[in-house]
Each structure stands twice: as structure tokens, then as C-alpha cells.
Design an enzyme around this catalytic site. Sequence first.
Site, short mmCIF file in Angstrom:
data_model
loop_
_atom_site.label_atom_id
_atom_site.label_comp_id
_atom_site.label_asym_id
_atom_site.label_seq_id
_atom_site.Cartn_x
_atom_site.Cartn_y
_atom_site.Cartn_z
N ASN A 126 31.77 39.79 42.63
CA ASN A 126 32.97 40.67 42.00
C ASN A 126 33.45 39.82 40.94
O ASN A 126 32.93 39.63 39.84
CB ASN A 126 33.95 41.06 43.37
CG ASN A 126 35.33 41.73 42.44
OD1 ASN A 126 34.93 42.82 41.78
ND2 ASN A 126 36.42 41.39 42.78
N GLU A 127 34.83 39.28 41.14
CA GLU A 127 35.18 38.50 40.07
C GLU A 127 34.95 37.02 40.38
O GLU A 127 35.94 36.26 40.97
CB GLU A 127 36.91 38.58 40.13
CG GLU A 127 36.95 40.11 39.36
CD GLU A 127 38.52 40.27 39.08
OE1 GLU A 127 39.49 39.60 39.73
OE2 GLU A 127 39.04 40.98 38.18
N GLU A 156 38.04 50.73 46.05
CA GLU A 156 38.14 49.63 46.95
C GLU A 156 39.31 49.92 48.26
O GLU A 156 40.24 51.10 47.76
CB GLU A 156 38.86 48.41 46.29
CG GLU A 156 38.97 47.40 47.18
CD GLU A 156 39.42 46.13 46.24
OE1 GLU A 156 39.81 46.04 45.10
OE2 GLU A 156 39.25 44.91 46.94
N CYS A 172 38.01 42.65 45.12
CA CYS A 172 38.27 41.40 46.07
C CYS A 172 37.85 41.57 47.32
O CYS A 172 37.64 40.49 48.04
CB CYS A 172 39.65 40.87 45.83
SG CYS A 172 40.14 40.25 44.11
#
Length: 659
Positions: free
Chosen positions: A374-375, A44, A243
Site C-alpha cells: 500500500n503506502e 477500506e 493501511c
Amino acid sequence: MKINSIIVFFLFLSFGIHAQKNLEVDVSKKGGEISPSMWGVFFEDINFGADGGLYAELVKNRSFEFFKPWMGWKKIEKPFIEGQLQIKNQPNRQSNPRYLSVQLHNQQKGSLGIINEGFRGMGLKKDLVYDFSSLYRVKSGSVKFYAELLNENGEVIGSGESAVLTPGLGTEWHKVAFSFSSSETVNKGKMALWFTGNGEFDIDMVSLFPTDTWKGRKGGMRADMVQILADMKPGFIRFPGGCIVEGIDLENRYQWKKTIGAIEDRQLIMNRWNVEFPNKNAPDYFQTFGLGFYEYFQLAEDLGAEPLPILNCGMACQYNTAELVELDDLGPYIQDALDLIEFANGDASTTWGKERIKMGHAAPFNLKFIGVGNENWGPQYVERLAAFQKAIKAKYPAIKIVASAGTGMDGERFEYLDKELRSLNIDIIDEHAYRSPSFFFDNVSRYDTYDRKGPEIFVGEWAAHTKNQGGNQNVNNWLAALSESAFMTGLERNADVVTLASYAPLFAHVDAWQWSPDLIWVDNLNVMGTPSYYVQKMFSTNKGTHILPFTENGKAIAGADSLFASSVWDENTKKIILKVTNAGSSPVSHSVKISGVKKTDPVVSLQRMQSDNLEAMNTIEDSKNLSPVASEVKLDPKKKSLVMDLPPRSFSVYKIKVI
Ligand code: AHR
């Protein structure tokens, strides 16, 4: 006594010598196959991982598109004449509207110029050649550029110059490029750019790259950072996060189509980690996407790793705005996913396959996985995921869909998602855990009871956090790495259901990080693997092909007397590979009976990490303080038994050749 307290007891109090255990590894009871891509990496652009890190561009804010267009630059105007250096904005250059407009009044070298500070300085190496380039258009008169490398004292340590540039035809932008070398190695250098001549011109995309990039690619990646990844032989690369996929709001989300094609057309956005943590603000953190989706696929191919992209599912980060796209408006998001598969795998007859080929890669990238969200969590996620699943499976039934189990491995949010994802029959569930070392010791057996007929598990982001969970006070010490080694024996033992795993995050710049711990730390010239890095590497470079039962009295070795172990069979080398963590404070000695084979080589190779100091760490200066040490031990071929002398707080990998 609960397992947790047993472990704390064994970790922190000294204890006496344990009775010898009778351990056994049985090659005739080979278990499930281990996915060749099991141990991967999570990339990331956090902590200056891409811009200012892996992406080797040395000029910060090269296109003057940061929120404050002069950020990273200093103007030199001697004498000062109003309006000589102006930022202009041409709205029809949609993805890159700003540029620098320069008025020249018979300028001599040193009177008018701009100095770029780099990303917390520029790492420059003695005798290395650097490529300068920029876009320009001369409106009147003529101009000459001089680029100079400066050391920390502002002294010139390298310089190059352009030809005299004169107006071209029309208003087209042209490229000027020249190369020169540095006479010194400095960690925090700068670049000055002087303009001489008379007239008016515009300049944009001011760039400086080292020529020692990975594979020597122009405009490529830092070779030392790629090499440390290559050394791990990662099975996959998860990208672009994290994120960053979600964005603070939907506008700020990661959009892969804006990261391909000509560099100057890739629209920069603010990096969400710019403002995420008030105590770790990084106002100069933006995503230029110089390392975009094409470069990502290429990197995965270079490293022999499966690409594993994660895409936005129509939801912004739920820790931030939690903005949602109406289900009726989800179409373009789903189309992006379908188009990415086509970009990776399509042929010249497809729109996006053609784009890939145009960028220089005729063969498909052979994408097999795609992550949706993602989350993300809640019913909103589940309904959006279901729409993606329907469309992706209809067009690409063989692509495996990875879906988020939220932000943690337990609690109501996790339980809900786990149930829903299983009823959707999702291919792979992505579980995350940023927890204490004791959590990882306690959860070594977590996957023993998982449904073997259900979805595969991707432990997609995880790391032992020594102080605060998911924060920035944690350190990459030996306790963290030791707990991770124990946990990984549990993942390996369950490799028939856990098919993918990656520590997160991957990179951090020592002067520009937001999140800690991280697997690999860098400054402008050096890389440093943490103890966690070496543990990951010991697993990924010794992954084997099949699970082997490694037991004490028929039971898994999963924490009794602070001992954790797993073993695999490697069909390619005909080796038994044992991985053993002794988390206790005393040395122990155990013999392992090797069953199910006729003969073994008496010489066994051993790699070991050990320190009595659970707080020990690596530093840039002492980067191998905690790293594997190789040696050999003998086993008794007649008895077919190996005596493992395990020092306290150690992680060991034994390789036994069957002959
Ligand atoms: O790895 C750092 C962050 O942790 C990731 O961006 C996010 O997915 C998780 O919360």
C-alpha cells in the site's frame, strides 16, 4: 504571480466580468481511449466502513473474540448466581476459540440473558424481517432462546423464539435460526437474548441480519450502502485498503486466506484503526471478515467493476512498527499473491479455484490487476516489490501490477520511488495525495508532461483536506469538492496515462469515524453522499470513450481566470461531454465552438452543482443540499456553438448529441 496565488486571488476576492473566451472542442481530433474502468472507488474498513457499516451484521462481538470478550454485551442475571454466564476458551477451535457457556437453573424468561448494543446501536426498520441465528451445543437438559428487539427506551419492538433445544449427538455445534420483524423504526436499537430451561449449553456466533440486504443475500451487505456505490457505476473497487493491508505490525496485516470459507472460521483481528489516533480511539473496532475476499469479488462483479486488490508486500505500516520480513522469508507472501490470482481466476483443477467454486462461484472473477504494497517506500520496498514482480509475471504475465509511489505526490520519497518503479518497468504506479484544495487547483496540469510510454498512473487515494493533511479535522465542504472537480478535469484530459483514480476513504459512520473527509457518510439507517461524492459521480457516469481536445486558443483550459475544463467523446451514445469548473467568484459566459461534426441536437443536457458558499456541506438530514441539478440549454445549430453561462463556484457537465 505563482499559480497558487492566482487561484487564491480568484477564489477569495471578487473580480469583474471577464472577456468572453473563444473556446473550442474539436471532435475530429479525438485523442486516446479512456479506460472503461478509469473512475473507481477505494474501500477500506476504516470509520466502521465494513464491520458496523457495509457488512450488515447488527451484533457486535458476535463470537466473544474481542480483546475484552464482554465488549458490546450486557449480562442480565436475576437473581445473580455465580458462574451462570462464563466465557470459555477451547484452544483447538483455532480461529474462534471463545464461546459463552450458560448454566440454567429453571430459568424463566427475563431472568437470564445477554443484551447486545450493536455498532453504536442497531438500525431497525418498521415491518422489516430480521434473521437471528447462532451456534449452540446443549450439554444437558434443555434450553429455549428468545430474541427481542429493543427500542431506544428499552421497549420490546419485535421478538422471536427457538424450538426447545436438547443435547445433540457428540460435541458438535449446531445452528439455530429464526426470524421476526420490528414494529418500529429506530436508529439505535438493541437486541436482548433470553435463555429459559434447565441444564447447560454453549453458544457462539450470535447474529442478527436484516433481510433487506443487497440482492437479498443472507448474511450480506447493507443495500443502501451498496446502492449509493452502484449509482456511481464505479469502474473498479480497490480493496482492502489502505493501511489495513499493512497492519500495525505483520501479525496485524490483512491476510486474504483468513477471510474466506465458513464465517465462523474467519479469524477476527483487531482493526488497526482501533488505536491509530489517540483522539479517535475505537476500542470496539475489530475485523470479523464477514465481508471477506469472496464477498469483495462478488460485489465488484455485481457492480460491473474491476476488482483491484492490494496485498501486503512483507512490510508492516512504516508509520507504525515498520516491521519487515527478510527477503529470504518473503516466499509465503508472494505465494499469497499467486494464490489470490488463482482463487479469482482458477478453474476446478486448481487448489484455490476449487475453493472459490466451493463457495458458490463457478465462473472466474476475471482478475486483471494486483497491487503489491500500500503506502510502502524506500529501497526495502523496491527489493520486495521486484521479487513479487518476478514471480507474478512468470506465472501470470497478463496481470497488471500496481506499485506504491509512497505517501505523497512529491518530495524525495516520491522522486526516489517514481524513478525506481519506472526502471522496474512496473505496469501501474499508485500515487496518493491528501492535500489542501489549493494543491488540487495547482496540480490540474500535473499529468500533462508525464511520459506516455512509461507506466500507467493510478491516482489511488486522494481527497482535498480543508484543514489538516491526513488528519481528522477536515470537512467535506464545497471548496474541497470544487477543487477536486478541477483536478479531475486534469485527470480526464490525461486519461491516456492516468488510467485509474479513486477518492479515499469511501465510507464513514457519523458516530464511529477515525478519518475525515470521506466520500459517503452513514448512520445506522441512512446514507449521505458528500459534495465530493456527487463530483465523482458526475465524472464516473459521464466518462466517455475518448479524450477530446477542449481548448482556448489551442491550449488546455487549466486555471486561467479560474476556469478548468475537459471533454470526452462517447462512442456509445455519440455525445460530446464537456466538464467545466468555474472556481471564481463571478459568473462568466463563454461560447464554445463545436468543430469536426456536421450537425448536433440543439438541445443540450446540463447537470450542475453550484453554491456561493464554499463551506456548504451535506448532512444526513439534508443529504442533497449540494447535489447535481439537471436542466437543458440550447445551442445554435447553425453556428454550432454553445454558450456556457457559468455561475460562480460551479461545476457543470454538458452533453451534446451529434446527429
Ligand atoms: O485513506 C485513509 C488512509 O490514508 C489509508 O489507509 C492509507 O493508505 C492512507 O494513508
